[in-house]
Design a protein around this motif. Structure first.
Motif, PDB file in Angstrom:
ATOM      1  N   PRO A 301       0.653  -1.324   0.059  1.00 23.14           N
ATOM      2  CA  PRO A 301       0.066   0.004   0.052  1.00 23.14           C
ATOM      3  C   PRO A 301       0.884   1.336   0.005  1.00 23.14           C
ATOM      4  CG  PRO A 301      -0.802  -1.623   1.548  1.00 23.14           C
ATOM      5  CD  PRO A 301       0.296  -2.005   1.165  1.00 23.14           C
ATOM      6  N   LEU A 302       2.163   1.188   0.511  1.00 22.25           N
ATOM      7  CA  LEU A 302       2.832   2.375   0.469  1.00 22.25           C
ATOM      8  C   LEU A 302       3.183   2.963  -0.838  1.00 22.25           C
ATOM      9  CD1 LEU A 302       5.526   1.429   3.028  1.00 22.25           C
ATOM     10  CD2 LEU A 302       3.681   2.763   3.423  1.00 22.25           C
ATOM     11  N   ARG A 312       4.512   4.181 -14.438  1.00 24.82           N
ATOM     12  CA  ARG A 312       4.328   3.004 -15.250  1.00 24.82           C
ATOM     13  C   ARG A 312       3.356   1.879 -14.556  1.00 24.82           C
ATOM     14  NH1 ARG A 312       6.716   2.651 -20.501  1.00 24.82           N
ATOM     15  NH2 ARG A 312       8.534   3.997 -20.561  1.00 24.82           N
ATOM     16  N   THR A 313       3.382   1.914 -13.290  1.00 30.32           N
ATOM     17  CA  THR A 313       2.580   1.260 -12.420  1.00 30.32           C
ATOM     18  C   THR A 313       1.467   1.490 -11.656  1.00 30.32           C
ATOM     19  OG1 THR A 313       4.019   1.383 -10.498  1.00 30.32           O
ATOM     20  CG2 THR A 313       4.726  -0.206 -12.155  1.00 30.32           C
ATOM     21  N   LYS A 314       1.064   2.891 -11.852  1.00 30.67           N
ATOM     22  CA  LYS A 314       0.307   3.248 -10.700  1.00 30.67           C
ATOM     23  C   LYS A 314       0.771   3.490  -9.420  1.00 30.67           C
ATOM     24  CE  LYS A 314      -4.358   3.835 -12.152  1.00 30.67           C
ATOM     25  NZ  LYS A 314      -4.441   3.783 -13.433  1.00 30.67           N
ATOM     26  N   ILE A 315       0.296   4.274  -8.438  1.00 31.98           N
ATOM     27  CA  ILE A 315       1.008   4.546  -7.286  1.00 31.98           C
ATOM     28  C   ILE A 315       0.994   3.328  -6.548  1.00 31.98           C
ATOM     29  CG2 ILE A 315      -0.930   5.251  -6.126  1.00 31.98           C
ATOM     30  CD1 ILE A 315       2.486   6.776  -5.425  1.00 31.98           C
ATOM     31  N   ARG A 316       0.151   2.184  -6.567  1.00 35.95           N
ATOM     32  CA  ARG A 316       0.116   1.095  -5.609  1.00 35.95           C
ATOM     33  C   ARG A 316      -0.564  -0.108  -6.486  1.00 35.95           C
ATOM     34  NH1 ARG A 316      -3.215   4.482  -2.506  1.00 35.95           N
ATOM     35  NH2 ARG A 316      -1.412   4.837  -0.990  1.00 35.95           N
ATOM     36  N   GLN A 351     -10.391   8.700  -4.908  1.00 31.37           N
ATOM     37  CA  GLN A 351     -10.279   9.383  -3.836  1.00 31.37           C
ATOM     38  C   GLN A 351      -8.852  10.057  -3.576  1.00 31.37           C
ATOM     39  OE1 GLN A 351     -12.954  10.017  -1.295  1.00 31.37           O
ATOM     40  NE2 GLN A 351     -11.387  11.941  -0.983  1.00 31.37           N
ATOM     41  N   TYR A 352      -7.669   9.372  -4.173  1.00 28.75           N
ATOM     42  CA  TYR A 352      -6.459   9.876  -4.046  1.00 28.75           C
ATOM     43  C   TYR A 352      -6.452  11.031  -5.133  1.00 28.75           C
ATOM     44  CZ  TYR A 352      -1.953   9.570  -7.051  1.00 28.75           C
ATOM     45  OH  TYR A 352      -0.754  10.129  -7.469  1.00 28.75           O
ATOM     46  N   TYR A 353      -7.025  11.194  -6.342  1.00 27.91           N
ATOM     47  CA  TYR A 353      -7.316  12.287  -7.230  1.00 27.91           C
ATOM     48  C   TYR A 353      -7.938  13.356  -6.624  1.00 27.91           C
ATOM     49  CZ  TYR A 353      -8.479  15.113 -11.197  1.00 27.91           C
ATOM     50  OH  TYR A 353      -8.658  15.897 -12.054  1.00 27.91           O
ATOM     51  N   GLU A 354      -8.831  13.100  -5.796  1.00 27.53           N
ATOM     52  CA  GLU A 354      -9.705  14.233  -5.451  1.00 27.53           C
ATOM     53  C   GLU A 354      -9.176  14.957  -4.113  1.00 27.53           C
ATOM     54  OE1 GLU A 354     -12.361  15.852  -6.248  1.00 27.53           O
ATOM     55  OE2 GLU A 354     -12.328  14.318  -7.920  1.00 27.53           O
ATOM     56  N   ASP A 355      -8.181  14.046  -3.445  1.00 27.67           N
ATOM     57  CA  ASP A 355      -7.361  14.657  -2.318  1.00 27.67           C
ATOM     58  C   ASP A 355      -6.191  15.460  -2.771  1.00 27.67           C
ATOM     59  OD1 ASP A 355      -9.098  13.642  -0.577  1.00 27.67           O
ATOM     60  OD2 ASP A 355      -7.865  11.952   0.015  1.00 27.67           O
ATOM     61  N   HIS A 356      -5.829  15.195  -3.933  1.00 24.71           N
ATOM     62  CA  HIS A 356      -4.428  15.889  -4.299  1.00 24.71           C
ATOM     63  C   HIS A 356      -4.606  16.696  -5.452  1.00 24.71           C
ATOM     64  CE1 HIS A 356      -3.316  12.254  -1.898  1.00 24.71           C
ATOM     65  NE2 HIS A 356      -2.581  13.140  -1.190  1.00 24.71           N
ATOM     66  N   LYS A 357      -5.574  16.807  -6.156  1.00 26.97           N
ATOM     67  CA  LYS A 357      -5.770  17.476  -7.616  1.00 26.97           C
ATOM     68  C   LYS A 357      -5.373  18.950  -7.334  1.00 26.97           C
ATOM     69  CE  LYS A 357     -10.754  18.148  -7.518  1.00 26.97           C
ATOM     70  NZ  LYS A 357     -11.992  18.026  -8.281  1.00 26.97           N
ATOM     71  N   ARG A 358      -4.927  19.534  -8.248  1.00 27.20           N
ATOM     72  CA  ARG A 358      -4.665  20.983  -8.226  1.00 27.20           C
ATOM     73  C   ARG A 358      -5.642  21.770  -9.228  1.00 27.20           C
ATOM     74  NH1 ARG A 358      -0.384  21.943  -4.646  1.00 27.20           N
ATOM     75  NH2 ARG A 358       1.145  20.319  -4.850  1.00 27.20           N
ATOM     76  N   ALA A 359      -5.723  23.077  -9.163  1.00 29.09           N
ATOM     77  CA  ALA A 359      -6.794  23.804  -9.925  1.00 29.09           C
ATOM     78  C   ALA A 359      -6.677  23.691 -11.360  1.00 29.09           C
ATOM     79  CB  ALA A 359      -6.636  25.356  -9.705  1.00 29.09           C
ATOM     80  N   ASP A 360      -5.474  23.081 -11.813  1.00 33.30           N
ATOM     81  CA  ASP A 360      -5.089  22.961 -13.365  1.00 33.30           C
ATOM     82  C   ASP A 360      -4.744  21.585 -13.707  1.00 33.30           C
ATOM     83  OD1 ASP A 360      -2.815  22.935 -12.071  1.00 33.30           O
ATOM     84  OD2 ASP A 360      -1.833  24.401 -13.603  1.00 33.30           O
ATOM     85  N   LEU A 417       2.426  11.237  -1.064  1.00 33.58           N
ATOM     86  CA  LEU A 417       1.364  11.120  -2.086  1.00 33.58           C
ATOM     87  C   LEU A 417       1.288  12.362  -2.882  1.00 33.58           C
ATOM     88  CD1 LEU A 417      -1.454   9.010  -0.365  1.00 33.58           C
ATOM     89  CD2 LEU A 417       0.028   8.183  -2.048  1.00 33.58           C
ATOM     90  N   GLN A 418       1.308  13.488  -2.308  1.00 29.41           N
ATOM     91  CA  GLN A 418       1.085  14.719  -3.080  1.00 29.41           C
ATOM     92  C   GLN A 418       2.254  14.895  -4.136  1.00 29.41           C
ATOM     93  OE1 GLN A 418      -1.587  17.233  -2.728  1.00 29.41           O
ATOM     94  NE2 GLN A 418      -0.676  17.555  -4.867  1.00 29.41           N
ATOM     95  N   GLU A 419       3.428  14.582  -3.838  1.00 30.73           N
ATOM     96  CA  GLU A 419       4.587  14.452  -4.589  1.00 30.73           C
ATOM     97  C   GLU A 419       4.332  13.437  -5.794  1.00 30.73           C
ATOM     98  OE1 GLU A 419       7.102  16.547  -5.050  1.00 30.73           O
ATOM     99  OE2 GLU A 419       6.991  17.426  -2.740  1.00 30.73           O
ATOM    100  N   ALA A 420       3.906  12.440  -5.439  1.00 31.28           N
ATOM    101  CA  ALA A 420       3.543  11.224  -6.580  1.00 31.28           C
ATOM    102  C   ALA A 420       2.455  11.881  -7.491  1.00 31.28           C
ATOM    103  CB  ALA A 420       3.009   9.959  -5.744  1.00 31.28           C
ATOM    104  N   PHE A 421       1.564  12.533  -6.763  1.00 25.73           N
ATOM    105  CA  PHE A 421       0.517  12.969  -7.582  1.00 25.73           C
ATOM    106  C   PHE A 421       0.844  14.228  -8.561  1.00 25.73           C
ATOM    107  CE2 PHE A 421      -2.973  16.172  -8.731  1.00 25.73           C
ATOM    108  CZ  PHE A 421      -4.234  15.156  -9.178  1.00 25.73           C
ATOM    109  N   ASP A 422       1.724  15.006  -8.052  1.00 28.85           N
ATOM    110  CA  ASP A 422       2.029  16.228  -8.963  1.00 28.85           C
ATOM    111  C   ASP A 422       2.852  15.786 -10.118  1.00 28.85           C
ATOM    112  OD1 ASP A 422       0.834  17.814  -7.353  1.00 28.85           O
ATOM    113  OD2 ASP A 422       2.553  18.386  -6.143  1.00 28.85           O
ATOM    114  N   ILE A 423       3.659  14.581 -10.078  1.00 24.44           N
ATOM    115  CA  ILE A 423       4.320  14.173 -11.145  1.00 24.44           C
ATOM    116  C   ILE A 423       3.193  13.170 -11.948  1.00 24.44           C
ATOM    117  CG2 ILE A 423       5.867  12.443 -11.787  1.00 24.44           C
ATOM    118  CD1 ILE A 423       7.598  13.097  -9.549  1.00 24.44           C
TER     119      ILE A 423
END
Length: 702
Positions: A301-302, A312-316, A351-360, A417-423
């Motif tokens: 899960p990490l 390539r693999t998604k976050i988890r 939920q991962y997307y909603e929690d970390h998405k930016r305005a753009d 997670l925020q760093e991962a999402f931003d990439i």
């Protein structure tokens, strides 16, 4: 050379001095050579990961004056297969002058666009985000690599301290930071603070090493990686069992493959709810060690650490809560059992997307898993094509290696997670995705062809491959089958000998295609033979042979195919290659014509039965396809010629003259008809017959 080569235990020393002599000092060719041999070893860097560079003095085409030029791997590509066309070529002075206008981390993306204004060769590959990381270091040759052993240290809780102690201050440490212009400045700063270092460790990311010559750079990279590998190897099992020890045992090898083959189409159906996916399976010992361990529940899960890994693999991954020995005789029941688990994964990703998405941020992408782990059995990976699915699996093995090493020496630390999402949702990554070529009509489709070594079968395979499909060829003739496969795209082609009259052999072929590609979408029944005799000369053996191969064979293959198509739940196509003889009464043809008529009517019956499942059944009726056909060798050609009172050599002309179009029919014509039925434009057609015979009125369906 021998002493150097033998000094490496954990990486491959591949530098060939004799080959290098043929390069004759060409620095760019030396860069490409170094890149290719580094990229050939997945312990050194993953597919598509890392980048390499060199700097040379070139004549400026405008001023005629000498200018320092950097040659660096461009956006996309893989160093293992890098060619001159894959390099970006830029003025070093112009790149470094961008520092004067850099406005800070919030403006990273605008700097990437400015790289284009620094191009020396305007026709070279688009510069990558890592360009300044190479430009701001003064060395002639630079490697940026993603070795598992090094990233294990970089992704461990005590990574900085371990790096300093292990390399005795020769490798600097930069904490995790997203690749970009500012990271290039941090590399420059680290070198300025310690001018005598031999490399820089990027926290959670990878390694920079360098040298004044290509060979010096190569050796430096190998030595740094070797040292990390040796350090990890001595740590495994020293403080505690690897991954906490084994929690469950693996199934025996053949049972693993049997279970994986049965479950793959179910998983493919579940991950293909938004878009069809191609699968890959591995029960590599490194995978089994991880998925069977006590630490699987803690570490999976990490998520992964290196950006290349989770892109390539998604976050988890998704870990299946399914007994390894569960009976899989009813795939639909298993699909219903697993659907809630997949829905939880999709909801978690949303939920991962909603929690970390930016305005753009770009819109949320496909929420289905890429990596699926089944304890005691192995790992499935799913992506848009076979290469991407295979590489995703390789990347997750990289991630497993990193977790194993980090846990052995310290404690594994994933990216926040925020760093991962931003990439993952970086606008530059989105722009790269938008620039990808449009997918071919049969992309994400998997086809099985019986009689695939014959002229028509091979032509169909070639056509479907050209249009983007993965293709699995079968044929009773193993020699011809092997020869045919050699002529096709190996990444997207599979094969197996198959006697369609034997149900066990049919089941085995479908198991192989499920293991290799995840399932099947298109089945082309092309296996056949021809016997031309008048009634009194047709033996019971002739009759049974024709019925067995043409009618029973189609039945056997179709029955197993439908089982898989229903398990996937995403529809599919059955294409039956029959004959004009199914509709036209001709002389000396009672056995063959009857079998072809049965084949055609079976198709109509199945179209009616399978329509509610989205499974289309259609027929292609060739006539007189002599090109490349083994049917026309020997007795069949002689029999047809005898029936028409001509010589075998006169048959092609005879058949062409009797058609309305006065055309000879080729194998490619039949392949084009198959593609017409499966290519998407006729997706609402089933139970139809396409005659490819040049126009024979007696064969008109209505």
């Amino acid at each position: 050379m021998e002493l150097v080569e033998n000094s490496f235990q954990y990486v491959n020393y591949l530098w060939d001095k004799k080959h290098v002599e043929t390069i004759d000092g060409d620095e760019v060719q030396l860069l490409l050579y170094r890149s290719n041999i580094l990229g050939s070893d997945l312990r050194i860097t993953n597919y598509g990961g890392g980048n390499t560079s060199c700097k040379t003095i070139e004549k400026d085409p405008v001023t005629g004056l000498p200018a320092e030029v950097m040659w660096v791997k461009g956006s996309g590509g893989d160093i293992g297969t890098l060619t001159r066309e894959g390099l970006s070529t830029l003025y070093v002075e112009k790149l470094r002058s961008l520092k004067a206008i850099y406005r800070g981390l919030a403006y990273e993306d605008e700097m990437v666009r400015l790289f284009n204004h620094c191009l020396f060769d305007v026709d070279s590959r688009a510069p990558s985000i890592d360009t300044p990381l190479h430009a701001f270091l003064p060395f002639k040759h630079i490697d940026h690599l993603h070795p598992d052993a090094v990233i294990a240290i970089a992704a461990s809780k005590q990574g900085k301290a371990i790096t300093e102690e292990l390399y005795e201050g020769q490798i600097a440490w930069i904490p995790w930071q997203r690749p970009g212009f500012d990271l290039g400045l941090q590399l420059e700063k680290a070198l300025g603070a310690s001018p005598d270092i031999r490399g820089i460790m990027l926290g959670g990311h990878g390694l920079f090493t360098w040298g004044e010559t290509s060979y010096d750079c190569y050796i430096n990279s190998l030595e740094v990686i070797e040292k990390a590998s040796h350090y990890l190897e001595n740590a495994y099992g020293r403080l505690h069992p690897v991954f906490g020890g084994e929690k469950v045992a693996s199934l025996p090898a053949q049972e693993r493959l049997n279970q994986a083959a049965s479950l793959a189409p179910v998983l493919r159906g579940l991950v293909s709810r938004e878009a069809p996916m191609i699968g890959h399976f591995t029960d590599d010992e490194r995978v089994l060690e991880f998925i069977n361990s006590h630490d699987l529940e803690k570490l999976a899960p990490l998520g992964t650490s290196c950006p290349d890994h989770f892109l390539r693999t998604k976050i988890r991954p998704l870990v299946l809560d399914l007994p390894a020995n569960v009976p899989l005789s009813n795939p639909l029941d298993i699909s219903k059992r697993l659907e809630p688990l997949f829905e939880v994964y999709r909801e978690g990703y949303a939920q991962y997307y909603e929690d970390h998405k930016r305005a753009d941020s770009p819109d949320m992408r496909n929420p289905n898993p890429v990596i699926i782990l089944w304890p005691s059995v192995g790992m499935f990976s799913f992506a848009k094509n076979k290469q991407t699915a295979r590489v995703a699996g390789e990347f997750y093995i990289n991630a497993i290696n990193v977790m194993k090493g980090a846990e052995a020496i310290s404690e594994y630390v994933a990216l926040p997670l925020q760093e991962a999402f931003d990439i993952e949702y970086w606008l530059l990554e989105e722009a790269k995705l938008q620039r990808m070529p449009r997918e071919k009509p049969l992309a994400r489709k998997i086809a099985l062809i019986t009689g695939g070594a014959g002229g028509i079968g091979k032509a169909i395979a070639q056509k479907l491959l050209e249009e983007g499909a993965c293709v699995f060829l079968t044929d009773v003739d193993e020699t011809f089958l092997a020869q045919s496969v050699q002529e096709l795209d190996r990444e997207n082609t599979g094969f197996a000998p198959l006697d369609v009259t034997r149900q066990n052999a049919v089941a085995e072929a479908f198991s192989k295609i499920s293991l290799q590609f995840g399932g099947v979408d298109i089945v082309v029944n092309c296996a056949g033979l021809a016997i031309s005799k008048p009634l009194e000369e047709t033996t019971e053996k002739d009759w049974e042979h024709l019925q067995d191969v043409i009618v029973k064979g189609q039945f056997n293959v179709t029955k197993k195919a439908v089982e898989i198509l229903k398990a996937q739940g995403i529809g599919g196509d059955l294409i039956n290659i029959a004959s004009k003889n199914a509709l036209v009464s001709g002389p000396n043809n009672v056995g063959y014509g009857t079998a072809k008529a049965a084949q055609t009517h079976m198709s109509r019956l199945l179209a009616a039965e399978l329509g509610p499942f989205g499974i289309r059944v259609n027929v292609v009726n060739p006539d007189a396809v002599i090109e490349g056909s083994r049917i026309w060798e020997g007795a069949w050609a002689e029999g047809r010629a005898k029936a028409y009172g001509i010589s075998p050599e006169e048959l092609p002309g005879h058949y062409a003259k009797r058609t309305l179009l006065n055309e000879i029919i080729g194998t490619r014509d039949i392949a084009n008809a198959v593609f017409a039925l499966v290519g998407g434009l006729l997706s609402k057609s089933t139970g139809n017959i396409i005659n490819v015979d040049g126009g024979i009125p007696g064969a008109f369906v209505r």
